[in-house]
Design an enzyme around this catalytic site. Structure first.
Site, PDB file in Angstrom:
ATOM      1  N   SER A   2     -59.047   7.491 -35.562  1.00 56.92           N
ATOM      2  CA  SER A   2     -59.206   7.466 -36.899  1.00 56.92           C
ATOM      3  C   SER A   2     -60.287   6.370 -37.232  1.00 56.92           C
ATOM      4  O   SER A   2     -60.237   5.113 -36.630  1.00 56.92           O
ATOM      5  CB  SER A   2     -58.188   6.936 -37.702  1.00 56.92           C
ATOM      6  OG  SER A   2     -57.073   7.727 -37.659  1.00 56.92           O
ATOM      7  N   HIS A  47     -58.864  13.772 -37.593  1.00 54.04           N
ATOM      8  CA  HIS A  47     -59.259  13.913 -36.026  1.00 54.04           C
ATOM      9  C   HIS A  47     -59.570  15.331 -36.006  1.00 54.04           C
ATOM     10  O   HIS A  47     -59.249  16.319 -36.613  1.00 54.04           O
ATOM     11  CB  HIS A  47     -57.672  13.906 -35.428  1.00 54.04           C
ATOM     12  CG  HIS A  47     -57.138  12.445 -35.316  1.00 54.04           C
ATOM     13  ND1 HIS A  47     -56.824  11.877 -34.200  1.00 54.04           N
ATOM     14  CD2 HIS A  47     -56.911  11.445 -36.327  1.00 54.04           C
ATOM     15  CE1 HIS A  47     -56.393  10.819 -34.437  1.00 54.04           C
ATOM     16  NE2 HIS A  47     -56.373  10.366 -35.625  1.00 54.04           N
ATOM     17  N   THR A  79     -52.777  13.609 -28.882  1.00 54.43           N
ATOM     18  CA  THR A  79     -51.499  14.034 -29.568  1.00 54.43           C
ATOM     19  C   THR A  79     -50.542  12.644 -29.521  1.00 54.43           C
ATOM     20  O   THR A  79     -50.752  11.864 -28.413  1.00 54.43           O
ATOM     21  CB  THR A  79     -50.722  14.997 -28.388  1.00 54.43           C
ATOM     22  OG1 THR A  79     -51.572  16.090 -28.200  1.00 54.43           O
ATOM     23  CG2 THR A  79     -49.496  15.348 -28.748  1.00 54.43           C
ATOM     24  N   GLU A 138     -44.819  -0.002 -39.874  1.00 59.54           N
ATOM     25  CA  GLU A 138     -43.703  -1.095 -39.631  1.00 59.54           C
ATOM     26  C   GLU A 138     -43.155  -1.642 -40.997  1.00 59.54           C
ATOM     27  O   GLU A 138     -43.703  -1.728 -41.937  1.00 59.54           O
ATOM     28  CB  GLU A 138     -44.242  -2.266 -38.791  1.00 59.54           C
ATOM     29  CG  GLU A 138     -44.803  -1.848 -37.399  1.00 59.54           C
ATOM     30  CD  GLU A 138     -46.172  -1.126 -37.635  1.00 59.54           C
ATOM     31  OE1 GLU A 138     -47.042  -1.238 -38.581  1.00 59.54           O
ATOM     32  OE2 GLU A 138     -46.135  -0.251 -36.631  1.00 59.54           O
ATOM     33  N   SER A 190     -50.674   4.795 -31.152  1.00 60.07           N
ATOM     34  CA  SER A 190     -51.396   5.447 -29.989  1.00 60.07           C
ATOM     35  C   SER A 190     -51.783   4.703 -28.846  1.00 60.07           C
ATOM     36  O   SER A 190     -51.276   3.418 -28.724  1.00 60.07           O
ATOM     37  CB  SER A 190     -52.542   6.412 -30.651  1.00 60.07           C
ATOM     38  OG  SER A 190     -53.669   5.198 -30.851  1.00 60.07           O
ATOM     39  N   ASN A 204     -56.146  -1.631 -42.102  1.00 61.87           N
ATOM     40  CA  ASN A 204     -55.414  -2.214 -42.968  1.00 61.87           C
ATOM     41  C   ASN A 204     -54.717  -3.526 -42.353  1.00 61.87           C
ATOM     42  O   ASN A 204     -54.638  -3.757 -41.175  1.00 61.87           O
ATOM     43  CB  ASN A 204     -54.233  -1.383 -43.506  1.00 61.87           C
ATOM     44  CG  ASN A 204     -53.552  -0.961 -42.369  1.00 61.87           C
ATOM     45  OD1 ASN A 204     -53.944  -0.054 -41.392  1.00 61.87           O
ATOM     46  ND2 ASN A 204     -52.360  -1.461 -42.084  1.00 61.87           N
TER      47      ASN A 204
HETATM   48  I1  8IG Z   1     -54.908   3.395 -39.427  1.00 63.71           I
HETATM   49  O1  8IG Z   1     -50.430  -0.896 -39.827  1.00 63.71           O
HETATM   50  C1  8IG Z   1     -52.921   2.454 -39.104  1.00 63.71           C
HETATM   51  N1  8IG Z   1     -52.290   2.978 -37.962  1.00 63.71           N
HETATM   52  N2  8IG Z   1     -48.371   1.280 -36.436  1.00 63.71           N
HETATM   53  N3  8IG Z   1     -49.228   0.159 -38.452  1.00 63.71           N
HETATM   54  C2  8IG Z   1     -49.167   1.047 -37.343  1.00 63.71           C
HETATM   55  N4  8IG Z   1     -50.063   2.163 -37.209  1.00 63.71           N
HETATM   56  C3  8IG Z   1     -51.149   2.138 -38.056  1.00 63.71           C
HETATM   57  C4  8IG Z   1     -51.340   1.095 -39.036  1.00 63.71           C
HETATM   58  C5  8IG Z   1     -50.394   0.143 -39.325  1.00 63.71           C
HETATM   59  N5  8IG Z   1     -52.414   1.236 -39.393  1.00 63.71           N
END
Ligand code: 8IG
Length: 274
Positions: A41, A73, A95, A195, A214, A237
């Site tokens: 991403s 994707h 995947t 989380e 991933s 983020n």
């Molecule tokens: I974009 O805050 C993305 N992928 N586990 N936590 C997890 N995966 C993510 C996050 C996140 N932001």
């Protein structure tokens, strides 16, 4: 073809990867790829910037690959001619472990890249940041990982050493191109839920800086295959509870879109220097 069915225990996943690599060579006309990139991403534009695309193959037409489950994707494999004459295999179809298709599918793209000849595997992703200084849009080098999936792509008594998995040499090289790049420890959770704030605190206490869904299982498969790994996260983020804002997938996607031109340029310059 049952022979190449990754879901059957008796199938050898490396045979499937070799067959996938053969199909890619046939479809692209490129016998040997030197480098492979998985674009997560926020990183997709790097495919256009890194060099001249000479072939685009829908991933679903190559054995063992599945349609990407995610918006953002692209679902293609590309063969790209870099300015230095090297060939890059650009994988826009990953995947994820949370899709529940099993670790063989998660590892398949990496194993295919190795079977196609790639000695360097560049793994990118969008992720959450634990360090408050990492505003959305910050690219970060992965220096090590913590695997919280309770899974492994390795089968049987395959004792693979993970020291320096995220190559010190490649991180140093990336910093010659982009001197300000920070680095951190990537923690893979299973997902697909983000989380809880308590889980983010746990990740922080055990030494993590980045949380995602991933890369870790792919990196382990890359090491097993003898590849050198460069890992990069786009912090889209702050992880849950680090900022007071709740997380939204739409906001995560938007942050990725906003950062994409800048970080894709950074990645393209790094790949051209590898
Ligand atoms: I974009 O805050 C993305 N992928 N586990 N936590 C997890 N995966 C993510 C996050 C996140 N932001």
């Amino acid at each position: 073809m049952a022979e190449f069915d990754l879901d059957l225990a008796e199938t050898n996943p490396f045979d499937v990867a070799r067959e996938a690599a053969r199909q890619i060579a046939e479809r692209s006309g490129v016998e040997h790829h030197d480098i492979a990139l998985t674009l997560g991403s926020g990183w997709a534009k790097a495919a256009d910037l890194v060099g001249e695309t000479t072939a685009v193959i829908p991933a679903t037409e190559i054995v063992g690959f599945s349609r990407p489950a995610l918006e953002g994707h692209v679902g293609t494999l590309r063969s790209v001619l870099l300015p230095n004459g090297k060939r890059a295999l650009v994988i826009g179809a990953r995947t994820h472990f949370y899709e529940g298709k099993g670790v063989r599918r998660v590892a398949h793209s990496v194993r295919t890249a190795a079977a196609a000849g790639a000695e360097i595997m560049v793994l990118t992703n969008g992720a959450g940041g634990i360090r408050e200084s990492w505003t959305p849009g910050t690219p970060v080098l992965i220096s090590d990982h913590i695997n919280l999936t309770a899974a492994s792509p390795l089968e049987g008594a395959t004792f693979v050493d993970l020291t320096d998995l995220y190559s010190r040499r490649l991180r140093a090289l990336a910093r010659t191109v982009e001197p300000g790049l920070d680095e951190g420890v990537y923690v893979q959770f299973r997902g697909p839920q983000f989380e809880s704030p308590a889980e983010v605190q746990m990740a922080k206490i055990i030494g993590g800086h980045i949380v995602g869904m991933s890369t870790v299982l792919e990196a382990i498969a890359a090491r097993e295959a003898g590849m050198e790994v460069l890992g990069m996260s786009l912090i889209t983020n702050l992880a849950a509870g680090i900022s007071s804002e709740p997380l939204s997938h739409q906001e995560v996607l938007q942050a990725g879109r906003d950062a994409e031109p800048v970080i894709s340029t950074v990645l393209a310059r790094i790949v051209q220097a590898l």
